[in-house]
Design an enzyme around this catalytic site. Structure first.
Site, mmCIF file in Angstrom:
data_model
loop_
_atom_site.group_PDB
_atom_site.id
_atom_site.type_symbol
_atom_site.label_atom_id
_atom_site.label_comp_id
_atom_site.label_asym_id
_atom_site.label_seq_id
_atom_site.Cartn_x
_atom_site.Cartn_y
_atom_site.Cartn_z
ATOM 1 N N ASP A 11 0.814 -1.214 0.000
ATOM 2 C CA ASP A 11 0.000 0.000 0.000
ATOM 3 C C ASP A 11 0.850 1.267 0.000
ATOM 4 O O ASP A 11 0.352 2.342 0.337
ATOM 5 C CB ASP A 11 -0.929 0.007 1.225
ATOM 6 C CG ASP A 11 -2.347 -0.419 0.855
ATOM 7 O OD1 ASP A 11 -2.517 -0.939 -0.257
ATOM 8 O OD2 ASP A 11 -3.258 -0.237 1.668
ATOM 9 N N CYS A 12 2.116 1.154 -0.379
ATOM 10 C CA CYS A 12 2.989 2.333 -0.415
ATOM 11 C C CYS A 12 3.474 2.631 -1.826
ATOM 12 O O CYS A 12 3.086 3.623 -2.428
ATOM 13 C CB CYS A 12 4.176 2.128 0.529
ATOM 14 S SG CYS A 12 3.752 2.217 2.285
ATOM 15 N N ILE A 13 4.334 1.767 -2.357
ATOM 16 C CA ILE A 13 4.958 2.073 -3.646
ATOM 17 C C ILE A 13 3.938 2.175 -4.785
ATOM 18 O O ILE A 13 4.045 3.065 -5.626
ATOM 19 C CB ILE A 13 6.060 1.047 -3.975
ATOM 20 C CG1 ILE A 13 7.110 1.020 -2.859
ATOM 21 C CG2 ILE A 13 6.744 1.394 -5.288
ATOM 22 C CD1 ILE A 13 8.189 -0.013 -3.052
#
Length: 448
Positions: A277-279
């Site tokens: 759920d970041c990059i």
């Protein structure tokens, strides 16, 4: 107007004495580690979550996140300083509220702040003078001020005067045992001096270093820049992988050699795509906000496109290699090793392995999977139709029925020696076999 000097002084004293009651909203991969760390440092903490099953499991001391120390949650609960709850009334007594809810992409691949808005509305119903509210969820620059603050102020209290509001981007790296919550420097930003001072003081109690910045928007941008940097470099190295393969050059060997340069180079490694759920998410938030203010980030957008296409390239390469062995995709049986988005975590968010699986099946292949973290395929946000499938035992009998094995996620405890001995065609997207010094005994190895 409430006496802001008195409010801030009182909260400052409670934070410094670690008597401040903390509520973390959300008990996922960000909220739970933070809640446990705070309780271990002496703060009374309640984790608020809508998932009743997860709350019950945490209160029972179960190890709901695999890479935690076995007794960490149980010890925190037994200490009396930590508990989980589904009851929003716990916010009434909170001195500090930290929002750690998901901020995914919508069906149209746009920022989705619905969970932040929901948390804000819940907090607003219990907001009182003297509380510190901190948002940790990934958002676009300006969202704390433009989205969160108006909801909190709707009842008449004002940020910076009656309550305090800040943003501090989460920097958790699930499964990374080198960097705990305590060890990772904490960026903190706010739009008024008192809020910044109190948020900085709060995090200083539990992390080795805080990094205060001049506004909440600056702190929001930090997270997006960090992950956009990774997005661009991952896209670059995957692009180099394809080009160098065409030249007969091993990209892994090139990167290992380049990494010996003591300056001006940072190693990134190719893979089957990006997940979590970041990059995959942060660059979208940055790009969306750039367009909103009349600007653009074309390099980041191109990197996003390249990363999004990585599963298609892997699926196409598998088809080519199977054809070399005389196997048509409509007849192919393929085992995918690892469905988590990264090694040694039970997390499938935006997993490229699942995207590859779906593409292979769309091409006519039958796909099986093996992942010790998922005996049964969970319901996933992007591929709910895969739920319920069962992980295959990794043994000679299963491998004998498969035309190819794709190593999509390099879990540490997988039996790669068994794969090297018995698989007919091994497609290694993580360079695992070479790193372990293994060579196929009866089949072919292809780095993809």
């Amino acid at each position: 107007m409430t006496n802001v000097f008195s409010l801030s002084a009182t909260l400052r004293d409670r934070i410094q004495s670690r008597q401040a009651k903390v509520v973390t909203v959300g008990l996922g991969y960000v909220g739970l580690p933070l809640a446990l760390t705070l309780s271990e440092e002496g703060f009374p903490v309640t984790g608020l979550d809508l998932n009743a099953d997860r709350v019950a499991a945490i209160n029972a001391g179960r190890q709901v996140i695999s890479y935690f120390a076995k007794d960490r949650i149980r010890n925190a609960v037994l200490s009396g300083r930590f508990a989980a709850s589904c009851d929003e009334a716990v916010l009434d007594e909170a001195d500090v509220v930290v929002i750690c809810v998901p901020t995914p992409l919508s069906d149209t691949r746009a920022p989705d702040l619905s969970h932040v808005l929901g948390a804000a509305e819940t907090i607003a119903r219990h907001l009182r003078p003297g509380q510190l509210i901190v948002l940790e969820s990934t958002v676009w620059p300006g969202a704390t001020t433009m989205v969160l603050r108006p909801v909190l102020e709707a009842g008449g209290l004002r940020a910076g005067d009656d309550f305090f509001l800040a943003f501090s981007p989460e920097r958790e790296d699930p499964g990374n045992d080198r960097f705990s919550t305590r060890a990772i420097p904490k960026v903190v930003g706010a739009d008024d001096a008192r809020s910044l001072d109190l948020a900085d003081l709060f995090y200083a109690q539990v992390v080795t270093r805080t990094v205060p910045v001049g506004s909440s928007a600056t702190a929001e941008a930090v997270k997006l820049v960090e992950n956009s940097f990774r997005t661009v470099n991952i896209a670059l190295v995957n692009e180099l992988k394809v080009a160098l393969q065409a030249m007969g050059v091993d990209v892994w060997e090139v990167i290992r050699a380049a990494a010996t340069k003591p300056f001006g180079f940072m190693p990134f490694y190719p893979g089957p795509g990006i997940g979590g759920d970041c990059i995959p998410v942060s660059p979208v938030y940055l790009s969306w906000r750039a367009r909103d203010v009349g600007s653009a980030v074309p390099i980041i957008d191109l990197a996003r496109k390249n990363n999004d296409e990585a599963p298609d390239l892997i699926a196409g390469r598998i088809a080519v290699e199977l054809a070399r062995d005389g196997v048509k995709m409509k007849d192919a049986r393929i085992l995918i090793m690892g469905i988590a988005y990264k090694k040694d975590v039970e997390d499938t968010r935006e997993s490229p392995a699942l995207a590859i699986l779906k593409r292979l099946e769309a091409m006519g292949a039958r796909c099986l999977y093996h992942d010790p973290f998922f005996p049964v395929m969970p319901v996933t946000r992007d591929h709910p139709d895969l739920a319920g499938r069962q992980s295959q035992t990794l043994d000679e009998d299963v491998l004998a029925t498969c035309d190819a094995v794709l190593i999509a996620t390099d879990h540490t405890n997988a039996d790669y020696r068994c794969v090297a001995r018995h698989a007919r065609l091994i497609l290694d997207s993580r360079n695992v076999l070479e790193a372990m010094g293994l060579r196929p005994e009866r089949g072919r190895l292809v780095k993809v």
